[in-house]
Every structure is written in structure tokens, then in C-alpha cells.
Design a protein around this motif. Structure first.
Motif, PDB file in Angstrom:
ATOM      1  N   LEU A  81       0.821  -1.201   0.000  1.00  0.00           N
ATOM      2  CA  LEU A  81       0.000   0.000   0.000  1.00  0.00           C
ATOM      3  C   LEU A  81       0.859   1.257   0.000  1.00  0.00           C
ATOM      4  O   LEU A  81       0.586   2.215  -0.728  1.00  0.00           O
ATOM      5  CB  LEU A  81      -0.937  -0.005   1.214  1.00  0.00           C
ATOM      6  N   LEU A  82       1.903   1.275   0.818  1.00  0.00           N
ATOM      7  CA  LEU A  82       2.852   2.386   0.802  1.00  0.00           C
ATOM      8  C   LEU A  82       3.912   2.103  -0.252  1.00  0.00           C
ATOM      9  O   LEU A  82       4.584   1.069  -0.213  1.00  0.00           O
ATOM     10  CB  LEU A  82       3.506   2.564   2.164  1.00  0.00           C
ATOM     11  N   SER A  83       4.061   3.020  -1.203  1.00  0.00           N
ATOM     12  CA  SER A  83       5.078   2.865  -2.237  1.00  0.00           C
ATOM     13  C   SER A  83       6.452   3.264  -1.704  1.00  0.00           C
ATOM     14  O   SER A  83       6.570   3.923  -0.662  1.00  0.00           O
ATOM     15  CB  SER A  83       4.734   3.744  -3.448  1.00  0.00           C
ATOM     16  N   GLU A  84       7.472   2.883  -2.446  1.00  0.00           N
ATOM     17  CA  GLU A  84       8.821   3.243  -2.023  1.00  0.00           C
ATOM     18  C   GLU A  84       8.992   4.752  -1.964  1.00  0.00           C
ATOM     19  O   GLU A  84       9.682   5.279  -1.086  1.00  0.00           O
ATOM     20  CB  GLU A  84       9.864   2.621  -2.964  1.00  0.00           C
ATOM     21  N   TYR A  85       8.352   5.480  -2.885  1.00  0.00           N
ATOM     22  CA  TYR A  85       8.504   6.936  -2.825  1.00  0.00           C
ATOM     23  C   TYR A  85       7.821   7.521  -1.589  1.00  0.00           C
ATOM     24  O   TYR A  85       8.252   8.543  -1.063  1.00  0.00           O
ATOM     25  CB  TYR A  85       8.061   7.634  -4.107  1.00  0.00           C
ATOM     26  N   ASP A  86       6.750   6.868  -1.089  1.00  0.00           N
ATOM     27  CA  ASP A  86       6.139   7.315   0.166  1.00  0.00           C
ATOM     28  C   ASP A  86       7.145   7.224   1.314  1.00  0.00           C
ATOM     29  O   ASP A  86       7.240   8.126   2.155  1.00  0.00           O
ATOM     30  CB  ASP A  86       4.925   6.450   0.504  1.00  0.00           C
ATOM     31  N   LEU A  87       7.877   6.126   1.362  1.00  0.00           N
ATOM     32  CA  LEU A  87       8.871   5.941   2.419  1.00  0.00           C
ATOM     33  C   LEU A  87       9.984   6.977   2.319  1.00  0.00           C
ATOM     34  O   LEU A  87      10.457   7.502   3.332  1.00  0.00           O
ATOM     35  CB  LEU A  87       9.450   4.525   2.347  1.00  0.00           C
ATOM     36  N   HIS A  88      10.400   7.275   1.087  1.00  0.00           N
ATOM     37  CA  HIS A  88      11.419   8.317   0.903  1.00  0.00           C
ATOM     38  C   HIS A  88      10.909   9.668   1.392  1.00  0.00           C
ATOM     39  O   HIS A  88      11.652  10.434   2.012  1.00  0.00           O
ATOM     40  CB  HIS A  88      11.822   8.405  -0.567  1.00  0.00           C
ATOM     41  N   VAL A  89       9.646   9.978   1.105  1.00  0.00           N
ATOM     42  CA  VAL A  89       9.068  11.245   1.554  1.00  0.00           C
ATOM     43  C   VAL A  89       9.110  11.333   3.072  1.00  0.00           C
ATOM     44  O   VAL A  89       9.504  12.370   3.635  1.00  0.00           O
ATOM     45  CB  VAL A  89       7.620  11.394   1.033  1.00  0.00           C
ATOM     46  N   LEU A  90       8.709  10.277   3.760  1.00  0.00           N
ATOM     47  CA  LEU A  90       8.743  10.280   5.223  1.00  0.00           C
ATOM     48  C   LEU A  90      10.158  10.538   5.733  1.00  0.00           C
ATOM     49  O   LEU A  90      10.371  11.358   6.642  1.00  0.00           O
ATOM     50  CB  LEU A  90       8.227   8.948   5.752  1.00  0.00           C
ATOM     51  N   ARG A  91      11.114   9.850   5.146  1.00  0.00           N
ATOM     52  CA  ARG A  91      12.511  10.011   5.582  1.00  0.00           C
ATOM     53  C   ARG A  91      13.014  11.431   5.315  1.00  0.00           C
ATOM     54  O   ARG A  91      13.632  12.062   6.190  1.00  0.00           O
ATOM     55  CB  ARG A  91      13.391   8.994   4.844  1.00  0.00           C
ATOM     56  N   ILE A  92      12.743  11.949   4.134  1.00  0.00           N
ATOM     57  CA  ILE A  92      13.243  13.270   3.755  1.00  0.00           C
ATOM     58  C   ILE A  92      12.634  14.361   4.626  1.00  0.00           C
ATOM     59  O   ILE A  92      13.336  15.278   5.082  1.00  0.00           O
ATOM     60  CB  ILE A  92      12.962  13.529   2.261  1.00  0.00           C
ATOM     61  N   LEU A  93      11.343  14.292   4.880  1.00  0.00           N
ATOM     62  CA  LEU A  93      10.702  15.330   5.682  1.00  0.00           C
ATOM     63  C   LEU A  93      11.128  15.250   7.142  1.00  0.00           C
ATOM     64  O   LEU A  93      11.213  16.277   7.828  1.00  0.00           O
ATOM     65  CB  LEU A  93       9.182  15.233   5.564  1.00  0.00           C
ATOM     66  N   ARG A  94      11.418  14.055   7.647  1.00  0.00           N
ATOM     67  CA  ARG A  94      11.942  13.948   9.013  1.00  0.00           C
ATOM     68  C   ARG A  94      13.279  14.669   9.131  1.00  0.00           C
ATOM     69  O   ARG A  94      13.581  15.272  10.169  1.00  0.00           O
ATOM     70  CB  ARG A  94      12.134  12.480   9.389  1.00  0.00           C
ATOM     71  N   GLU A  95      14.076  14.615   8.091  1.00  0.00           N
ATOM     72  CA  GLU A  95      15.390  15.261   8.105  1.00  0.00           C
ATOM     73  C   GLU A  95      15.282  16.779   8.025  1.00  0.00           C
ATOM     74  O   GLU A  95      16.258  17.486   8.278  1.00  0.00           O
ATOM     75  CB  GLU A  95      16.232  14.745   6.934  1.00  0.00           C
ATOM     76  N   ARG A  96      14.094  17.291   7.688  1.00  0.00           N
ATOM     77  CA  ARG A  96      13.923  18.733   7.485  1.00  0.00           C
ATOM     78  C   ARG A  96      12.883  19.338   8.412  1.00  0.00           C
ATOM     79  O   ARG A  96      12.278  20.364   8.097  1.00  0.00           O
ATOM     80  CB  ARG A  96      13.563  18.998   6.016  1.00  0.00           C
ATOM     81  N   VAL A  97      12.637  18.693   9.531  1.00  0.00           N
ATOM     82  CA  VAL A  97      11.697  19.231  10.507  1.00  0.00           C
ATOM     83  C   VAL A  97      12.150  20.627  10.924  1.00  0.00           C
ATOM     84  O   VAL A  97      13.322  20.867  11.190  1.00  0.00           O
ATOM     85  CB  VAL A  97      11.611  18.306  11.740  1.00  0.00           C
ATOM     86  N   GLY A  98      11.211  21.569  10.937  1.00  0.00           N
ATOM     87  CA  GLY A  98      11.525  22.949  11.270  1.00  0.00           C
ATOM     88  C   GLY A  98      11.745  23.831  10.059  1.00  0.00           C
ATOM     89  O   GLY A  98      11.773  25.062  10.188  1.00  0.00           O
ATOM     90  N   GLU A  99      11.878  23.223   8.880  1.00  0.00           N
ATOM     91  CA  GLU A  99      12.101  24.004   7.662  1.00  0.00           C
ATOM     92  C   GLU A  99      10.793  24.391   6.979  1.00  0.00           C
ATOM     93  O   GLU A  99      10.805  25.182   6.033  1.00  0.00           O
ATOM     94  CB  GLU A  99      12.972  23.224   6.671  1.00  0.00           C
ATOM     95  N   PHE A 100       9.668  23.843   7.419  1.00  0.00           N
ATOM     96  CA  PHE A 100       8.400  24.128   6.770  1.00  0.00           C
ATOM     97  C   PHE A 100       7.283  24.103   7.807  1.00  0.00           C
ATOM     98  O   PHE A 100       7.448  23.585   8.914  1.00  0.00           O
ATOM     99  CB  PHE A 100       8.112  23.117   5.655  1.00  0.00           C
TER     100      PHE A 100
END
Length: 237
Positions: free
Chosen positions: A51-70
Motif C-alpha cells: 500500500l505504501l510505495s517506495e517513494y512514500d517511504l522516501h518522503v517520510l525520511r526526507i521530511l523527518r530530516e527537514r523538521v523545522g524548515e516548513f
């Protein structure tokens, strides 16, 4: 190497994801592919336990690394809400936009499942049953928000594609899947050329940050992190 669910998802996210998959499976049996809002795409992903695609997992990882930027995450075409729920569990405030009534119904039901696990996470999600960019008003201050344009394939006149594209640079930054934007690109050269053209037209910095494969539907591509070359001051679009 493919990104694995158990590496990216927390234990709570894994439980919620499993409950959403079960809820969608029940909806599919009861209502059928079309009326359930799953259509062939999500029905196939359920059959492959993906159900979760690989790009969904990448999005979760990338946004965790940028908490506070948005400030907020605008998710265009959230489908059945599978990524929406995971983003909310990560603490993000999400605006999920889908114009399809049946798919929107499926998402709302799955957000009900999220609420049973974590009411605070559900409260971080707002939804709009509208089309993008029509839903984006001139007064919407999105200069400090992130936009997700993942698997946004659709048929429209050229003016429709242009309006959609022209709205994306209003956001502080975005994660854009150029391989599946509007129409499916047939090669890495084609989707990278799309990213370069977008960057040149709008004065945007676009860099590939992750590659993905969706084996169950035979698709592949790259995610591009797009941001303005010049930061936008607070309070402006």
C-alpha cells in the motif's frame, strides 16, 4: 537497494498502516473496485501488500530530516490516505487534496482508523475535496509550506497542465515526481529533462534526492527536491 517499511516506519505507523490496509480490503470486498475508490491501482497494491510505495517511504525520511524548515505539508492526490496518516503520525500538519468523490470517501474512512489510534494525529490533517490548483486561493500563504506532487498523472488540456505547474513554485519547497507528473515519462532522460525545464521556467533549484521502483504496477522514477533559489520572506507567497 529498496527502502524497507520496517526501517522507516515506527511501530505505531506499522500498526496503523496494517489497520488501514485491512480497512481498505474490507471496503474493496463490500463496494468493489470502482465504488470503493480503490480502482485498479490500489486494489493491485493491496494484493501485493504494498500500500505504501517506495517513494512514500522516501518522503517520510526526507521530511523527518527537514523538521523545522516548513510549516505544513500539502499532499496533492493523497489517494486512500495511506501516506497522509503516516505524515500526521510523524507530527506534520497535512492538507490532503483530492477531487474524486469516491477516493475522497476512502481516505476519510481511513482517517477514521487513524483517529482510533491517535486522535491528535487525526487532528493534524485537514482535507479538501477539490482539484489542485483551484483549491489554492490567492490568500493561502504557502511560502513556508511543502507540496507533495507524487504520481500526479491525469488528462487535461495544456492550460490545465500549465496552471498546475505554475502553482507549484508558490510553495517554499516541494517533492515532485517528474516521472509520473501529468503523463508517464518513458526514460530517466525524459523525467530529468522535465525537472530541468521546470527549474529553468520558474527559477527553481531542482535536485534528485531518491530513486524508486513500484514493481507491482511496473513504474519507476526519481523524487526531486525543489526549492526557490531565493528564500521568500515570511508572510508572502
Amino acid at each position: 537497494m529498496a527502502l524497507e517499511h520496517d526501517i522507516v516506519l515506527t511501530e505505531v505507523q506499522q500498526r496503523v498502516s496494517a489497520a488501514i490496509a485491512a480497512g481498505l480490503a474490507d471496503r474493496l470486498v463490500t463496494m468493489g473496485q470502482t465504488e470503493s475508490g480503490l480502482f485498479n491501482y490500489y486494489a493491485r497494491k493491496l494484493r501485493h501488500d504494498a500500500l505504501l510505495s517506495e517513494y512514500d517511504l522516501h518522503v517520510l525520511r526526507i521530511l523527518r530530516e527537514r523538521v523545522g524548515e516548513f510549516r505544513r505539508v500539502w499532499e496533492i492526490g493523497p489517494g486512500t490516505g495511506q501516506l497522509t496518516a503516516m505524515l500526521a503520525l510523524d507530527g506534520h500538519h497535512v492538507i490532503a487534496i483530492d477531487h474524486d468523490t469516491r477516493r475522497y470517501g476512502a481516505m476519510m474512512e481511513m482517517l477514521g482508523i487513524l483517529e482510533r489510534f491517535d486522535p491528535a494525529a487525526r487532528a493534524r490533517v485537514s482535507t479538501r475535496r477539490e482539484a489542485f490548483p483551484k483549491t489554492l486561493g490567492k490568500s493561502d500563504n504557502v511560502g513556508t509550506d511543502v507540496v507533495l506532487a507524487l504520481n500526479c498523472g491525469f488528462t487535461a488540456p495544456e492550460s490545465g497542465y500549465r496552471a498546475f505547474e505554475d502553482a507549484l513554485p508558490r510553495f517554499g519547497f516541494g517533492l515532485i515526481d517528474f516521472a509520473l507528473l501529468f503523463t508517464e515519462a518513458q526514460s530517466p532522460e525524459e523525467w530529468r529533462q522535465r525537472a530541468r525545464a521546470f527549474s529553468e521556467r520558474h527559477g527553481i533549484l531542482a535536485s534528485a534526492v531518491a530513486s524508486y521502483q513500484i514493481s507491482e504496477v511496473a513504474k519507476q522514477g526519481e523524487l526531486f527536491l525543489c526549492r526557490r533559489a531565493t528564500p521568500v520572506p515570511d508572510g508572502t507567497n
